[in-house]
Design a protein around this motif. Structure first.
Motif, PDB file in Angstrom:
ATOM      1  N   THR A   1     -12.036 -11.491  -0.591  1.00 20.75           N
ATOM      2  CA  THR A   1     -11.393 -12.791  -0.442  1.00 20.75           C
ATOM      3  C   THR A   1      -9.926 -12.648  -0.804  1.00 20.75           C
ATOM      4  OG1 THR A   1     -13.418 -13.956  -1.042  1.00 20.75           O
ATOM      5  CG2 THR A   1     -11.359 -15.194  -1.187  1.00 20.75           C
ATOM      6  N   VAL A   2      -9.063 -13.111   0.110  1.00 15.24           N
ATOM      7  CA  VAL A   2      -7.619 -13.067  -0.142  1.00 15.24           C
ATOM      8  C   VAL A   2      -7.110 -14.501  -0.254  1.00 15.24           C
ATOM      9  CG1 VAL A   2      -5.378 -12.246   0.648  1.00 15.24           C
ATOM     10  CG2 VAL A   2      -7.449 -10.938   1.185  1.00 15.24           C
ATOM     11  N   LEU A   3      -6.574 -14.807  -1.428  1.00 14.62           N
ATOM     12  CA  LEU A   3      -6.112 -16.175  -1.693  1.00 14.62           C
ATOM     13  C   LEU A   3      -4.640 -16.354  -1.348  1.00 14.62           C
ATOM     14  CD1 LEU A   3      -7.910 -16.649  -5.115  1.00 14.62           C
ATOM     15  CD2 LEU A   3      -8.696 -17.363  -2.855  1.00 14.62           C
TER      16      LEU A   3
ATOM     17  N   PRO B   1      -7.001  -2.775  14.200  1.00 15.18           N
ATOM     18  CA  PRO B   1      -6.486  -1.881  13.160  1.00 15.18           C
ATOM     19  C   PRO B   1      -5.305  -2.413  12.364  1.00 15.18           C
ATOM     20  CG  PRO B   1      -5.620  -1.243  15.289  1.00 15.18           C
ATOM     21  CD  PRO B   1      -6.556  -2.397  15.541  1.00 15.18           C
ATOM     22  N   ASP B   2      -4.634  -3.454  12.868  1.00 15.58           N
ATOM     23  CA  ASP B   2      -3.387  -3.898  12.243  1.00 15.58           C
ATOM     24  C   ASP B   2      -3.621  -4.407  10.822  1.00 15.58           C
ATOM     25  OD1 ASP B   2      -2.034  -5.265  15.349  1.00 15.58           O
ATOM     26  OD2 ASP B   2      -2.141  -3.209  14.560  1.00 15.58           O
ATOM     27  N   GLY B   3      -2.765  -3.944   9.907  1.00 18.25           N
ATOM     28  CA  GLY B   3      -2.852  -4.363   8.512  1.00 18.25           C
ATOM     29  C   GLY B   3      -3.736  -3.476   7.660  1.00 18.25           C
TER      30      GLY B   3
ATOM     31  N   GLU C   1      -2.491  -2.594   2.503  1.00 22.34           N
ATOM     32  CA  GLU C   1      -1.229  -2.412   1.784  1.00 22.34           C
ATOM     33  C   GLU C   1      -0.667  -3.725   1.270  1.00 22.34           C
ATOM     34  OE1 GLU C   1       0.474   1.687   3.833  1.00 22.34           O
ATOM     35  OE2 GLU C   1       1.485  -0.231   4.192  1.00 22.34           O
ATOM     36  N   SER C   2      -0.804  -4.788   2.056  1.00 19.47           N
ATOM     37  CA  SER C   2      -0.302  -6.099   1.680  1.00 19.47           C
ATOM     38  C   SER C   2      -1.275  -7.139   2.216  1.00 19.47           C
ATOM     39  CB  SER C   2       1.101  -6.317   2.258  1.00 19.47           C
ATOM     40  OG  SER C   2       1.584  -7.602   1.918  1.00 19.47           O
ATOM     41  N   ALA C   3      -2.227  -7.517   1.376  1.00 16.50           N
ATOM     42  CA  ALA C   3      -3.329  -8.356   1.837  1.00 16.50           C
ATOM     43  C   ALA C   3      -2.851  -9.731   2.305  1.00 16.50           C
ATOM     44  CB  ALA C   3      -4.352  -8.513   0.728  1.00 16.50           C
TER      45      ALA C   3
ATOM     46  N   LYS D   1      -4.843 -11.603  -4.352  1.00 16.05           N
ATOM     47  CA  LYS D   1      -3.812 -12.573  -3.999  1.00 16.05           C
ATOM     48  C   LYS D   1      -3.024 -12.021  -2.817  1.00 16.05           C
ATOM     49  CE  LYS D   1      -3.281 -14.407  -8.672  1.00 16.05           C
ATOM     50  NZ  LYS D   1      -2.350 -14.627  -9.813  1.00 16.05           N
ATOM     51  N   THR D   2      -2.474 -12.904  -2.031  1.00 13.53           N
ATOM     52  CA  THR D   2      -1.653 -12.494  -0.883  1.00 13.53           C
ATOM     53  C   THR D   2      -0.571 -11.513  -1.333  1.00 13.53           C
ATOM     54  OG1 THR D   2      -2.049 -14.569   0.285  1.00 13.53           O
ATOM     55  CG2 THR D   2      -0.112 -13.316   0.914  1.00 13.53           C
ATOM     56  N   GLY D   3      -0.466 -10.416  -0.594  1.00 10.40           N
ATOM     57  CA  GLY D   3       0.540  -9.412  -0.893  1.00 10.40           C
ATOM     58  C   GLY D   3       0.049  -8.266  -1.754  1.00 10.40           C
TER      59      GLY D   3
END
Lengths: 113, 117
Positions: free
Chosen positions: B115-117, B61-63, B79-81, B14-16
């Motif tokens: 997959t990031v929802l 590289p960001d994120g 760290e925070s998807a 999940k996001t974050g």
């Protein structure tokens, strides 16, 4: 900065026909050049590489590529396509003074019976 | 001979949320890389390492953060998807690079689909 351009995101050929996948590079000096193949749901594997020993490079599965400095090209060819050649093909470039490999956007090859 | 092994192969976040992708190679290679593959964009280099204890930024590289505490392992962290990080991630390793005056072959893992929802 070095870059590589693959012309045509999709190429379709009939079984037995010539395969031609195009790759052009941008580099200030002749780089190292590679072709990789990716079969569905797998990682990439090396088809062939150019390191300046010979301009015509032969790889696995009957593929070959020719380095043409005047055209800044490294096109991949195979005289006769097989159904098993259906995959995505990536051209990649590495300059001689760097430790990074930069990939093109890929060309998906379809082979029809 | 296992070659390059990536875990996990699939993950939904999940996001974050945060997570770590692990890459392990048993070929004693010095160089290791993390790429992401997105439709129509090919493979883009995220981070890479030229040896144990060293890392460097690639094209995107960001994120992401990475660590190479052991020669055989290369970890990729989120760290925070974010949904923009939905992708297939590939790890690769090599014995040499253009910097060493040779053109080494990259050996790839089978990929990790995130997959990031």
């Amino acid at each position: 900065a070095q870059s590589v351009t693959q012309l045509g995101s999709h190429v379709s050929v009939s079984e037995g026909a010539l395969v031609l996948l195009r790759c052009n590079y941008s580099s200030s000096v002749p780089p190292y050049l590679f072709w990789y193949v990716q079969y569905p749901n797998q990682g990439l594997q090396l088809l062939l590489k150019y390191t300046s020993a010979a301009t015509l490079v032969k790889g696995i599965n009957g593929f070959e590529a020719e380095f043409k400095k005047s055209e800044t090209s490294f096109h991949l060819t195979k005289p006769s396509a097989h159904m098993s050649d259906a995959a995505e093909y990536f051209c990649a470039v590495s300059e001689r003074n760097t430790d990074k490999l930069i990939f093109g956007t890929g060309t998906r090859l379809q082979v029809f019976p | 001979n296992a070659g390059v092994t990536q875990t996990p192969k699939f993950r939904v976040l999940k996001t974050g949320q945060s997570m770590t992708l692990l890459c392990a190679q048993d070929m004693n290679h010095e160089y290791m890389y993390w790429y992401r593959q997105d439709p129509g964009m090919g493979l883009r280099l995220i981070h890479y390492s030229v040896g144990e204890g060293t890392t460097a930024k690639g094209e995107v590289p960001d994120g992401y953060n990475v660590s190479r505490l052991k020669k055989q392992n290369f970890l990729l962290g989120l760290e925070s998807a974010a949904p923009s990080q939905t992708s297939v991630y590939f790890c690769a390793s090599s014995t040499t690079t253009g910097l060493a005056g040779t053109a080494g072959e990259l050996f790839f893992g089978e990929g990790s689909r995130l997959t990031v929802l």
